[in-house]
Design a protein around this motif. Sequence first.
Motif, PDB file in Angstrom:
ATOM      1  N   CYS A   1      79.802 -51.521 -47.928  1.00 11.55           N
ATOM      2  CA  CYS A   1      81.110 -52.165 -48.078  1.00 11.55           C
ATOM      3  C   CYS A   1      81.737 -52.447 -46.719  1.00 11.55           C
ATOM      4  O   CYS A   1      82.315 -53.515 -46.512  1.00 11.55           O
ATOM      5  N   ARG A   2      81.621 -51.495 -45.814  1.00 12.92           N
ATOM      6  CA  ARG A   2      82.180 -51.678 -44.467  1.00 12.92           C
ATOM      7  C   ARG A   2      81.490 -52.840 -43.761  1.00 12.92           C
ATOM      8  O   ARG A   2      82.144 -53.693 -43.153  1.00 12.92           O
ATOM      9  N   MET A   3      80.164 -52.915 -43.883  1.00 15.63           N
ATOM     10  CA  MET A   3      79.416 -53.984 -43.229  1.00 15.63           C
ATOM     11  C   MET A   3      79.764 -55.346 -43.828  1.00 15.63           C
ATOM     12  O   MET A   3      79.928 -56.333 -43.101  1.00 15.63           O
ATOM     13  N   LEU A   4      79.913 -55.408 -45.154  1.00 17.24           N
ATOM     14  CA  LEU A   4      80.300 -56.662 -45.795  1.00 17.24           C
ATOM     15  C   LEU A   4      81.695 -57.085 -45.365  1.00 17.24           C
ATOM     16  O   LEU A   4      81.939 -58.266 -45.117  1.00 17.24           O
ATOM     17  N   GLN A   5      82.604 -56.127 -45.259  1.00 12.09           N
ATOM     18  CA  GLN A   5      83.963 -56.444 -44.822  1.00 12.09           C
ATOM     19  C   GLN A   5      83.956 -56.973 -43.398  1.00 12.09           C
ATOM     20  O   GLN A   5      84.662 -57.935 -43.074  1.00 12.09           O
ATOM     21  N   GLU A   6      83.151 -56.365 -42.530  1.00 11.13           N
ATOM     22  CA  GLU A   6      83.047 -56.854 -41.153  1.00 11.13           C
ATOM     23  C   GLU A   6      82.511 -58.277 -41.130  1.00 11.13           C
ATOM     24  O   GLU A   6      82.999 -59.114 -40.368  1.00 11.13           O
ATOM     25  N   GLU A   7      81.521 -58.566 -41.959  1.00 10.88           N
ATOM     26  CA  GLU A   7      80.964 -59.924 -42.026  1.00 10.88           C
ATOM     27  C   GLU A   7      82.019 -60.917 -42.507  1.00 10.88           C
ATOM     28  O   GLU A   7      82.157 -62.004 -41.955  1.00 10.88           O
ATOM     29  N   LEU A   8      82.775 -60.533 -43.530  1.00  6.07           N
ATOM     30  CA  LEU A   8      83.850 -61.396 -44.015  1.00  6.07           C
ATOM     31  C   LEU A   8      84.905 -61.618 -42.940  1.00  6.07           C
ATOM     32  O   LEU A   8      85.411 -62.733 -42.769  1.00  6.07           O
ATOM     33  N   ASP A   9      85.229 -60.557 -42.209  1.00  3.44           N
ATOM     34  CA  ASP A   9      86.203 -60.674 -41.119  1.00  3.44           C
ATOM     35  C   ASP A   9      85.701 -61.632 -40.045  1.00  3.44           C
ATOM     36  O   ASP A   9      86.468 -62.437 -39.517  1.00  3.44           O
TER      37      ASP A   9
END
Length: 155
Positions: free
Chosen positions: A62-70
Amino acid sequence: ADDSDDTDEELQHTQLVQQVDETRPMSPSSAFLLAYQQQMEVQQEQMQLQQQQQAQQLQERCRMLQEELDREAARKLVHLIYLDPSGVERGPFTLDQMEALFKTGYFADSLEVRRGCDREFTELGELKKRNTENPFEFTDPIAVPTANVSADCMD
């Protein structure tokens, strides 16, 4: 006081019974049940550990996906400006536009480039040294605009 004496006597009796039980040989069915109970406790601990590990892995994903979205959201917000050979500012251009022009070989290494929120220009050649794959992926964060910064820095 009589109640506490009764409680102490009951506790001593229970402990004595447990000591006698521990010295007595265990029946096969009792031994099986004890072993089964211990096995179930070990399995439960293993399942709890596995669930904790899965939860940690899920949090990391989830953290990695959020970073990608950011990163994707930031790419859409960043606009670039360059100085043409006559010194005229051109832009703002999106990262995608600048990358496409760069890939065609349109820009020389001496081209001066800046983000909309930056005040200083940097030569494209210097940006290429910092990031050979894509010179427009700035490694430093975008400055947070203040009240003194003009509106074009909020691209």
